[in-house]
Scaffold this motif. Structure first.
Motif, short mmCIF file in Angstrom:
data_model
loop_
_atom_site.label_atom_id
_atom_site.label_comp_id
_atom_site.label_asym_id
_atom_site.label_seq_id
_atom_site.Cartn_x
_atom_site.Cartn_y
_atom_site.Cartn_z
N LYS A 38 13.85 11.51 -23.54
CA LYS A 38 13.47 12.86 -23.97
C LYS A 38 12.93 12.86 -25.39
N GLU A 58 18.13 11.18 -20.37
CA GLU A 58 18.74 11.86 -19.24
C GLU A 58 19.34 10.80 -18.33
N TRP A 90 20.51 20.29 -25.26
CA TRP A 90 19.26 20.64 -25.96
C TRP A 90 19.16 22.17 -25.94
N THR A 91 19.49 22.78 -27.07
CA THR A 91 19.58 24.23 -27.14
C THR A 91 18.33 24.89 -27.71
N ASN A 93 14.23 24.72 -29.27
CA ASN A 93 12.92 24.06 -29.29
C ASN A 93 12.73 23.03 -28.18
N LYS A 94 13.34 23.29 -27.05
CA LYS A 94 13.16 22.41 -25.90
C LYS A 94 11.80 22.71 -25.29
N ALA A 98 10.96 19.91 -20.05
CA ALA A 98 11.76 18.78 -20.56
C ALA A 98 13.16 18.80 -19.98
#
Length: 98
Positions: A38, A58, A90-91, A93-94, A98
């Motif tokens: 990622k 991942e 990933w909270t 600006n994902k 993605a």
């Protein structure tokens, strides 16, 4: 599930990092092509030289994330003093998809 791989280089091993970098980049490219990688990049010392790595991958579970970390050419070459593997969320600006 996402995992952060936080890897700290052994002190004084910059040349090993540089010598192994082409294989490391090829490994990350393969992970990226499979949709596993990622984000990734080096940590830097005060002089701007790389002294560690952070990857977010991942994986099905922590065991699978550990296998990814162990397969990294940097790890196989003995570059890392330590590798910490942590579940990660990933909270912000994902990117989409993605």
């Amino acid at each position: 599930m996402l995992f952060a791989l936080i890897c700290n280089d052994k002190p004084g091993h910059l040349q090993l990092r540089m010598d192994t970098r082409p294989d490391h980049v090829a490994y990350l490219t393969g992970l990226n092509d499979k949709g596993v990688l990622k984000i990734a990049g080096p940590f830097l010392d005060p002089d701007g030289k790389p002294n560690g790595s952070m990857l977010v991958v991942e994986a099905e579970n922590e065991e699978a994330a550990r296998a990814i970390a162990a397969g990294d050419p940097y790890a196989m070459a003995g570059l890392f003093a330590s590798t910490d593997i942590r579940p990660w969320n990933w909270t912000f600006n994902k990117p989409e998809g993605a």
